[in-house]
Each structure stands twice: as structure tokens, then as C-alpha cells.
Design an enzyme around this catalytic site. Structure first.
Site, short mmCIF file in Angstrom:
data_model
loop_
_atom_site.label_atom_id
_atom_site.label_comp_id
_atom_site.label_asym_id
_atom_site.label_seq_id
_atom_site.Cartn_x
_atom_site.Cartn_y
_atom_site.Cartn_z
N ASP A 186 0.86 -1.19 0.00
CA ASP A 186 0.00 0.00 0.00
C ASP A 186 0.89 1.23 0.00
O ASP A 186 1.91 1.26 0.70
CB ASP A 186 -0.90 -0.01 1.25
N ASP A 234 4.31 2.30 -4.17
CA ASP A 234 3.30 2.62 -5.17
C ASP A 234 3.27 1.51 -6.23
O ASP A 234 4.34 1.08 -6.69
CB ASP A 234 3.70 3.98 -5.80
N GLN A 294 -6.75 -4.96 -4.42
CA GLN A 294 -7.73 -3.94 -4.01
C GLN A 294 -7.26 -2.52 -4.30
O GLN A 294 -8.07 -1.61 -4.44
CB GLN A 294 -8.01 -4.06 -2.49
N ALA A 301 -6.33 0.92 -5.78
CA ALA A 301 -6.78 1.58 -7.01
C ALA A 301 -6.90 3.08 -6.78
O ALA A 301 -7.03 3.54 -5.63
CB ALA A 301 -8.14 1.03 -7.44
N GLN A 302 -6.85 3.81 -7.87
CA GLN A 302 -7.38 5.17 -7.91
C GLN A 302 -8.88 4.96 -8.00
O GLN A 302 -9.35 4.36 -8.97
CB GLN A 302 -6.80 5.86 -9.16
N TYR A 359 -12.50 5.61 -14.95
CA TYR A 359 -12.46 4.64 -13.84
C TYR A 359 -13.19 3.36 -14.23
O TYR A 359 -12.69 2.25 -14.04
CB TYR A 359 -13.09 5.27 -12.59
N LYS A 402 -11.69 -0.50 -14.76
CA LYS A 402 -12.15 -1.73 -14.09
C LYS A 402 -12.48 -2.80 -15.13
O LYS A 402 -12.18 -3.99 -14.95
CB LYS A 402 -13.38 -1.44 -13.21
N ARG A 404 -24.65 15.87 -9.24
CA ARG A 404 -23.30 15.76 -9.81
C ARG A 404 -23.40 15.16 -11.21
O ARG A 404 -24.11 14.17 -11.42
CB ARG A 404 -22.43 14.86 -8.94
P1 NAD Z 1 -9.58 2.79 -0.12
O1 NAD Z 1 -9.15 4.10 -0.70
O2 NAD Z 1 -9.90 2.74 1.33
O3 NAD Z 1 -8.50 1.67 -0.42
C1 NAD Z 1 -7.59 1.72 -1.50
C2 NAD Z 1 -6.20 1.46 -0.94
O4 NAD Z 1 -5.27 1.45 -2.04
C3 NAD Z 1 -5.74 2.56 0.01
O5 NAD Z 1 -5.18 1.98 1.18
C4 NAD Z 1 -4.68 3.33 -0.78
O6 NAD Z 1 -3.70 3.91 0.06
C5 NAD Z 1 -4.14 2.24 -1.71
N1 NAD Z 1 -3.61 2.77 -2.97
C6 NAD Z 1 -4.19 3.66 -3.81
N2 NAD Z 1 -3.37 3.91 -4.85
C7 NAD Z 1 -2.27 3.13 -4.69
C8 NAD Z 1 -1.07 2.95 -5.44
N3 NAD Z 1 -0.84 3.63 -6.57
N4 NAD Z 1 -0.14 2.09 -4.97
C9 NAD Z 1 -0.35 1.41 -3.80
N5 NAD Z 1 -1.46 1.55 -3.05
C10 NAD Z 1 -2.41 2.41 -3.49
O7 NAD Z 1 -10.82 2.30 -1.00
P2 NAD Z 1 -11.76 1.04 -0.85
O8 NAD Z 1 -13.15 1.55 -0.80
O9 NAD Z 1 -11.27 0.14 0.20
O10 NAD Z 1 -11.58 0.36 -2.30
C11 NAD Z 1 -10.87 -0.86 -2.49
C12 NAD Z 1 -11.14 -1.35 -3.90
O11 NAD Z 1 -12.53 -1.60 -4.08
C13 NAD Z 1 -10.74 -0.37 -5.02
O12 NAD Z 1 -10.15 -1.12 -6.06
C14 NAD Z 1 -12.07 0.20 -5.48
O13 NAD Z 1 -12.02 0.62 -6.83
C15 NAD Z 1 -12.98 -0.99 -5.29
N6 NAD Z 1 -14.40 -0.64 -5.13
C16 NAD Z 1 -14.81 0.05 -4.02
C17 NAD Z 1 -16.17 0.36 -3.88
C18 NAD Z 1 -16.69 1.11 -2.67
O14 NAD Z 1 -17.89 1.40 -2.60
N7 NAD Z 1 -15.83 1.45 -1.70
C19 NAD Z 1 -17.10 -0.02 -4.87
C20 NAD Z 1 -16.63 -0.71 -5.98
C21 NAD Z 1 -15.29 -1.05 -6.10
#
Ligand code: NAD
Length: 321
Positions: free
Chosen positions: A31, A51, A73, A75-76, A141, A145, A278
């Protein structure tokens, strides 16, 4: 099993880490802490702060850990940022993802589970959507995906692994970061606990499918452990229960009122504000989780009221610290 969890210091990733430990597995986290925090991790879990875009470092970590499974997990994850900065989005969500998948293949990892998204793939749908509904992503985005799923299918087919894409609905729960552009429940909790009025964008009649974070983590653990007949599969992870934003806001308020009564905490609850809609927000997004029930044995364990009760309590405790 040894499992690398990318994004494991984030909201969903850290619940996956908890679920893996509870089931006897050994998680390792990669992370960059851009939105996650080491505080989300239990003590002793190895954390590699880097990263995903640093391909050679990612490869070194995979060679050191040699995981059996990978949970991708990180992601941007902001739709609006992806529209403003599509190159950055692709650098993390496509090239970063490729660094992970390629490194996993190089050390012969057996399975990759990938965090995909139902909403961004299916677009505006008024009934719960099954996995064979045609993908129609409209934001960078969403495109990333969809491309991520296609790369996963490629790696699984060509490099002798199994790939599972989990298409999450709207996930909420403890540890969600309230400072991002997503995470409506976390934003409502944080604002209301601070005595500030949260803003509902548009008329509040936008329908969403809210699924509790620890339930999503269990789905990830089952997706790693289950025997699956094909090299690639995709499963929706949601509840198929429609909730509009006005209902959500009133459920969060109800839980805060109950907490105030139980704990005797001081809390002024302002009314919600309404702001402009939005651009690009879907009117409705719901996923059907029937295949996850049939093939993974997964069902959501928490309904919205139960999940919000846990979430509100967590935010109240952590806002006070
Ligand atoms: P989050 O932001 O809490 O978790 C993402 C983590 O990835 C964070 O800890 C961040 O520091 C890390 N990260 C981001 N860019 C990085 C990089 N370049 N290198 C290394 N680490 C990096 O978000 P979340 O809600 O836990 O989402 C987790 C996954 O689930 C993501 O892939 C997101 O697209 C997907 N997702 C989430 C939701 C939702 O409702 N939260 C819905 C659909 C999909």
C-alpha cells in the site's frame, strides 16, 4: 496460505486482512498509504509501503513473499478524478494492475481476486443486474475496471492461474475514509458527528445497493478458497436491495439518535442540505448476487440497519479520539 493484499491498509483491504487472519491465512500488504493507514492493520502484518506504479519494486516484493494468492484492491477509485486525470487513472488502475498481475504470474501465484465494480460496469439500471448484462463503462475509472477484468482473464488463461473479479456494489462500513469523493455513509457519519449538515447532491432519489465492508471481505476470502471450475469468473457482491439517498440519510440519523440515547453522548444533528446533482451520477445502480450465493456460498450477513449501527458506532468512537 500466503496472500498479498494490495491496498490492504485501506477500507475494504483491511477488512480482507482481518478475514484472512481469522481463517488461518497469512496476509502481506502492499500500500502506498495515499488513502489507507497502518492504523487499519492488526499488529504484525507485514506492510510494504510502495506505489503500484513502481514495477521493479512490486516484482521484488512478490519474489520475496512468493504468495499463493493475491487480492488486488489498491486503485485510484474516484470517478470524478478519473475524468479530470485519465492518464493518472490508467497509470494506477491499468499499468499498476499489470505490475501486480505480471509479478503474480512470475512467481506462480495460483489465484488473483480483483476488486471490480458493478455500478461502473453496468451503468444506469433500475432492476438488480446479473453478471451477463453487457458492460457499458462511461468514465475512465469504469473503463479501467473493465480493462482490469479483461487483463485478469488473459493472465488466468495464458499463465496458468485462476482469476476472480468481484463486482462490488456501494460498500460502506468502519474504516472507510470520509475525506475522499466516494463513501457517502462515511461522509454522512463524519459530518453529522461534527454537528455539520451533510449535502445531498440532487433530489436524493438516486437508488443504490449498499453492502457492508466485512461482508465484502468474506466474499473475497470465499473467492480465494472456493473450488471454481473455470480459469476466470466474475461475481456480483451486493444485496439487490434498493435504498435511495434520502432513506440512507434518515437511517444514519436514526442510528445516531439511538446511539445518543444509549450512550448519553452530546450530539446536535443538523438537517441535511441539498445541492446540485453531480454530472455523471447514475440514477440507479443495483446488482444481483445470486451467482455468488450459488458458486461461492456467499450471502450478505448484515442488512443496512445492522451495518449502519456498527458503522455509526465506529465513527462515533473514532471521532472522539
Ligand atoms: P480505499 O481508498 O480505502 O483503499 C484503496 C487502498 O489502495 C488505500 O489503502 C490506498 O492507500 C491504496 N492505494 C491507492 N493507490 C495506490 C497505489 N498507486 N499504490 C499502492 N497503493 C495504493 O478504498 P476502498 O473503498 O477500500 O476500495 C478498495 C477497492 O474496491 C478499489 O479497487 C475500489 O475501486 C474498489 N471498489 C470500491 C467500492 C466502494 O464502494 N468502496 C465499490 C466498488 C469497487
Amino acid at each position: 496460505m500466503k496472500v498479498i493484499v494490495t491496498g490492504g491498509a485501506g477500507f475494504i483491504g483491511s477488512h480482507i486482512v482481518d478475514a484472512l487472519i481469522a481463517r488461518g491465512h497469512q496476509p502481506f500488504v502492499i500500500d502506498d498509504l495515499s488513502s489507507g493507514s497502518p492504523k487499519n492493520l492488526p499488529q504484525g502484518v507485514p506492510l510494504f509501503v510502495t506505489d503500484l506504479r513502481h514495477g521493479s519494486r512490486i516484482r521484488e516484493i512478490f519474489e520475496e513473499v512468493r504468495p499463493d494468492w493475491v487480492s488486488h484492491q489498491a486503485a485510484q477509485m474516484s470517478v470524478s478524478r478519473s475524468v479530470r486525470e485519465p492518464v493518472f487513472d490508467a497509470e494506477v488502475n491499468v499499468l499498476g494492475l499489470l505490475n501486480v498481475f505480471d509479478s503474480a504470474a512470475a512467481v506462480s501465484a495460483k489465484r488473483i481476486v480483483f476488486a471490480s465494480s458493478g455500478g461502473v460496469l453496468y451503468g444506469d439500471v433500475s432492476v438488480p443486474t446479473a453478471e451477463d448484462y453487457p458492460a457499458a463503462p462511461i468514465s475512465p475509472y469504469g473503463i479501467s475496471k473493465w480493462v482490469g477484468e479483461k487483463y485478469l482473464e488473459f493472465f488466468a488463461r495464458e499463465r496458468g492461474m485462476q482469476g476472480v473479479a468481484l463486482r462490488y456494489a456501494n460498500v460502506y462500513g468502519p474504516r472507510q475514509n470520509p475525506h475522499g469523493e466516494a463513501g457517502v455513509v462515511a461522509i454522512f457519519c463524519q459530518k453529522l458527528l461534527a454537528g455539520q449538515a451533510p449535502t445531498i447532491n440532487g433530489d436524493g432519489k438516486y437508488i443504490r445497493d449498499y453492502v457492508y465492508g466485512p461482508d465484502v471481505a468474506l466474499a473475497n476470502a470465499l473467492a480465494m478458497e472456493s473450488t471454481l471450475p473455470t480459469h476466470f469468473d466474475a461475481f456480483n457482491i451486493g444485496t439487490a436491495t434498493p435504498t435511495d439517498v434520502n432513506q440512507l440519510a434518515s437511517c444514519v440519523r436514526d442510528q445516531l439518535i439511538a446511539l445518543r440515547a444509549q450512550e448519553g453522548i452530546q450530539l446536535n444533528l443538523p438537517e441535511m442540505n441539498y445541492g446540485p446533482a453531480r454530472a455523471g451520477d447514475l440514477r440507479s445502480s443495483l446488482v444481483c448476487p445470486a451467482r455468488a450465493a450459488a458458486h461461492l456460498g456467499w450471502k450478505p450477513g448484515f442488512d443496512l440497519a445492522q451495518g449502519l449501527q456498527e458503522t455509526v458506532r465506529w465513527f462515533a468512537t473514532h471521532a472522539a479520539q
